[in-house]
Design a protein around this motif. Structure first.
Motif, PDB file in Angstrom:
ATOM      1  N   ILE A 174      -2.021  -6.625   5.579  1.00 59.41           N
ATOM      2  CA  ILE A 174      -0.666  -6.989   6.000  1.00 59.41           C
ATOM      3  C   ILE A 174      -0.439  -6.443   7.403  1.00 59.41           C
ATOM      4  CG2 ILE A 174       1.797  -6.620   5.598  1.00 59.41           C
ATOM      5  CD1 ILE A 174       1.252  -6.570   2.633  1.00 59.41           C
ATOM      6  N   SER A 175      -0.097  -7.333   8.323  1.00 57.91           N
ATOM      7  CA  SER A 175       0.277  -6.934   9.681  1.00 57.91           C
ATOM      8  C   SER A 175       1.782  -6.703   9.710  1.00 57.91           C
ATOM      9  CB  SER A 175      -0.094  -8.024  10.686  1.00 57.91           C
ATOM     10  OG  SER A 175      -1.488  -8.184  10.720  1.00 57.91           O
ATOM     11  N   LEU A 176       2.192  -5.691  10.455  1.00 56.97           N
ATOM     12  CA  LEU A 176       3.605  -5.305  10.490  1.00 56.97           C
ATOM     13  C   LEU A 176       4.167  -5.387  11.899  1.00 56.97           C
ATOM     14  CD1 LEU A 176       3.251  -2.064   8.332  1.00 56.97           C
ATOM     15  CD2 LEU A 176       4.074  -4.290   7.544  1.00 56.97           C
ATOM     16  N   GLN A 177       5.435  -5.755  11.996  1.00 59.16           N
ATOM     17  CA  GLN A 177       6.166  -5.678  13.258  1.00 59.16           C
ATOM     18  C   GLN A 177       6.435  -4.202  13.556  1.00 59.16           C
ATOM     19  OE1 GLN A 177       6.890  -8.361  15.189  1.00 59.16           O
ATOM     20  NE2 GLN A 177       5.729  -9.553  13.695  1.00 59.16           N
ATOM     21  N   ASP A 178       6.700  -3.888  14.812  1.00 64.02           N
ATOM     22  CA  ASP A 178       6.867  -2.497  15.236  1.00 64.02           C
ATOM     23  C   ASP A 178       7.892  -1.728  14.399  1.00 64.02           C
ATOM     24  OD1 ASP A 178       4.962  -2.736  17.220  1.00 64.02           O
ATOM     25  OD2 ASP A 178       6.430  -3.132  18.803  1.00 64.02           O
ATOM     26  N   GLU A 179       9.105  -2.263  14.260  1.00 61.19           N
ATOM     27  CA  GLU A 179      10.167  -1.554  13.538  1.00 61.19           C
ATOM     28  C   GLU A 179       9.814  -1.385  12.063  1.00 61.19           C
ATOM     29  OE1 GLU A 179      13.704   0.505  12.833  1.00 61.19           O
ATOM     30  OE2 GLU A 179      12.600   0.086  14.668  1.00 61.19           O
ATOM     31  N   GLU A 237      -7.080  -1.986   0.618  1.00 61.48           N
ATOM     32  CA  GLU A 237      -7.165  -0.874  -0.333  1.00 61.48           C
ATOM     33  C   GLU A 237      -5.881  -0.046  -0.397  1.00 61.48           C
ATOM     34  OE1 GLU A 237      -9.089   0.666   3.489  1.00 61.48           O
ATOM     35  OE2 GLU A 237      -9.231  -1.167   2.313  1.00 61.48           O
ATOM     36  N   LEU A 238      -5.005  -0.180   0.602  1.00 62.31           N
ATOM     37  CA  LEU A 238      -3.740   0.559   0.586  1.00 62.31           C
ATOM     38  C   LEU A 238      -2.554  -0.294   0.133  1.00 62.31           C
ATOM     39  CD1 LEU A 238      -4.044   2.775   3.790  1.00 62.31           C
ATOM     40  CD2 LEU A 238      -4.211   3.485   1.394  1.00 62.31           C
ATOM     41  N   LEU A 239      -2.786  -1.567  -0.152  1.00 63.13           N
ATOM     42  CA  LEU A 239      -1.677  -2.431  -0.586  1.00 63.13           C
ATOM     43  C   LEU A 239      -1.036  -1.967  -1.893  1.00 63.13           C
ATOM     44  CD1 LEU A 239      -2.875  -5.997   0.452  1.00 63.13           C
ATOM     45  CD2 LEU A 239      -1.328  -4.435   1.659  1.00 63.13           C
ATOM     46  N   PRO A 240      -1.808  -1.477  -2.883  1.00 62.14           N
ATOM     47  CA  PRO A 240      -1.140  -0.947  -4.081  1.00 62.14           C
ATOM     48  C   PRO A 240      -0.258   0.270  -3.771  1.00 62.14           C
ATOM     49  CG  PRO A 240      -3.428  -1.461  -4.571  1.00 62.14           C
ATOM     50  CD  PRO A 240      -3.269  -1.579  -3.072  1.00 62.14           C
ATOM     51  N   VAL A 241      -0.677   1.118  -2.857  1.00 61.82           N
ATOM     52  CA  VAL A 241       0.111   2.292  -2.475  1.00 61.82           C
ATOM     53  C   VAL A 241       1.386   1.843  -1.763  1.00 61.82           C
ATOM     54  CG1 VAL A 241       0.118   4.464  -1.172  1.00 61.82           C
ATOM     55  CG2 VAL A 241      -1.989   3.683  -2.294  1.00 61.82           C
ATOM     56  N   LEU A 242       1.243   0.856  -0.872  1.00 69.03           N
ATOM     57  CA  LEU A 242       2.420   0.299  -0.190  1.00 69.03           C
ATOM     58  C   LEU A 242       3.387  -0.293  -1.204  1.00 69.03           C
ATOM     59  CD1 LEU A 242       3.995  -0.558   2.337  1.00 69.03           C
ATOM     60  CD2 LEU A 242       2.534  -2.618   2.412  1.00 69.03           C
ATOM     61  N   GLY A 243       2.860  -1.034  -2.181  1.00 68.04           N
ATOM     62  CA  GLY A 243       3.709  -1.613  -3.223  1.00 68.04           C
ATOM     63  C   GLY A 243       4.443  -0.548  -4.000  1.00 68.04           C
ATOM     64  N   GLN A 244       3.746   0.543  -4.329  1.00 71.56           N
ATOM     65  CA  GLN A 244       4.377   1.644  -5.059  1.00 71.56           C
ATOM     66  C   GLN A 244       5.489   2.275  -4.224  1.00 71.56           C
ATOM     67  OE1 GLN A 244       1.719   4.926  -5.812  1.00 71.56           O
ATOM     68  NE2 GLN A 244       3.029   5.790  -7.383  1.00 71.56           N
ATOM     69  N   LEU A 245       5.201   2.542  -2.965  1.00 72.61           N
ATOM     70  CA  LEU A 245       6.198   3.139  -2.073  1.00 72.61           C
ATOM     71  C   LEU A 245       7.434   2.249  -1.961  1.00 72.61           C
ATOM     72  CD1 LEU A 245       6.950   5.315   0.139  1.00 72.61           C
ATOM     73  CD2 LEU A 245       6.013   3.661   1.769  1.00 72.61           C
ATOM     74  N   LEU A 246       7.218   0.968  -1.698  1.00 74.67           N
ATOM     75  CA  LEU A 246       8.351   0.059  -1.522  1.00 74.67           C
ATOM     76  C   LEU A 246       9.119  -0.142  -2.825  1.00 74.67           C
ATOM     77  CD1 LEU A 246       6.849  -2.535   0.962  1.00 74.67           C
ATOM     78  CD2 LEU A 246       8.424  -0.648   1.442  1.00 74.67           C
ATOM     79  N   HIS A 247       8.411  -0.207  -3.942  1.00 79.97           N
ATOM     80  CA  HIS A 247       9.096  -0.335  -5.232  1.00 79.97           C
ATOM     81  C   HIS A 247      10.036   0.845  -5.441  1.00 79.97           C
ATOM     82  CE1 HIS A 247       9.595   0.081  -9.610  1.00 79.97           C
ATOM     83  NE2 HIS A 247       9.649  -1.228  -9.578  1.00 79.97           N
ATOM     84  N   LEU A 248       9.535   2.044  -5.227  1.00 81.79           N
ATOM     85  CA  LEU A 248      10.356   3.235  -5.433  1.00 81.79           C
ATOM     86  C   LEU A 248      11.530   3.305  -4.463  1.00 81.79           C
ATOM     87  CD1 LEU A 248       7.512   5.851  -5.969  1.00 81.79           C
ATOM     88  CD2 LEU A 248       9.143   5.039  -7.692  1.00 81.79           C
ATOM     89  N   THR A 249      11.285   3.036  -3.195  1.00 82.83           N
ATOM     90  CA  THR A 249      12.352   3.178  -2.201  1.00 82.83           C
ATOM     91  C   THR A 249      13.368   2.040  -2.261  1.00 82.83           C
ATOM     92  OG1 THR A 249      10.970   2.147  -0.490  1.00 82.83           O
ATOM     93  CG2 THR A 249      10.939   4.559  -0.616  1.00 82.83           C
TER      94      THR A 249
END
Length: 152
Positions: A3-8, A48-60
């Motif tokens: 996943i590519s992200l914008q700066d902000e 390999e970090l997409l599940p961690v990102l999903g966990q972080l975003l789900h919680l927040t």
């Protein structure tokens, strides 16, 4: 697919991941959030970090932290990023299946709607239409068709 992200967006994710890393006591989890923060700083989250990102975003997102700290626009942007994670794709699939079940009632006159609590944060919606009864489970884990009954 990374996943590519914008700066902000990258900045917000890096901040939140670093904050979680600082609070996590388990070394492996702390390392995963630190790696996520570093990847976000580079504006690209590897597979390999997409599940961690999903966990972080789900919680927040579910806790309201993103909306409270950053506002509704950022909440919407991060919700869109969440949908691109494995957890987000799974949630979207659950919604698609629930909509497919609801489509079986399309065009029929609704005879009865009933919402019941199924537990803390979980609900059961019963829709009766055209001699059919569809029951959906709704809650933090997503939405799903529990049963579809036909009157004979």
């Amino acid at each position: 697919m990374p996943i590519s992200l914008q700066d902000e967006t990258a900045r917000l994710i890096a901040q939140e991941a670093a904050a979680f890393a600082a609070q996590v006591r388990q070394p492996a989890a702390r390392e995963a959030f630190e790696r996520l923060a570093a990847a976000a700083s580079e504006r690209s989250i590897p597979d390999e970090l997409l599940p961690v990102l999903g966990q972080l975003l789900h919680l927040t997102l579910t806790s309201g932290r993103i909306a409270a700290r950053y506002g509704p626009r950022e909440e919407q942007v991060l919700s869109e990023v969440f949908r691109r994670t494995p957890a987000g794709r799974q949630l979207e699939e659950q919604v698609a299946q629930a909509n497919a079940a609801l489509a079986t009632l399309q065009g029929l006159a609704i005879e009865r709607l009933h919402l019941a609590a199924a537990g803390p944060g979980r609900y059961r919606l019963a829709v009766e239409a055209g001699g059919r009864r569809l029951v959906l489970d709704l809650g933090p884990a997503g939405a799903g068709a529990r049963s579809l009954e036909l009157a004979l």
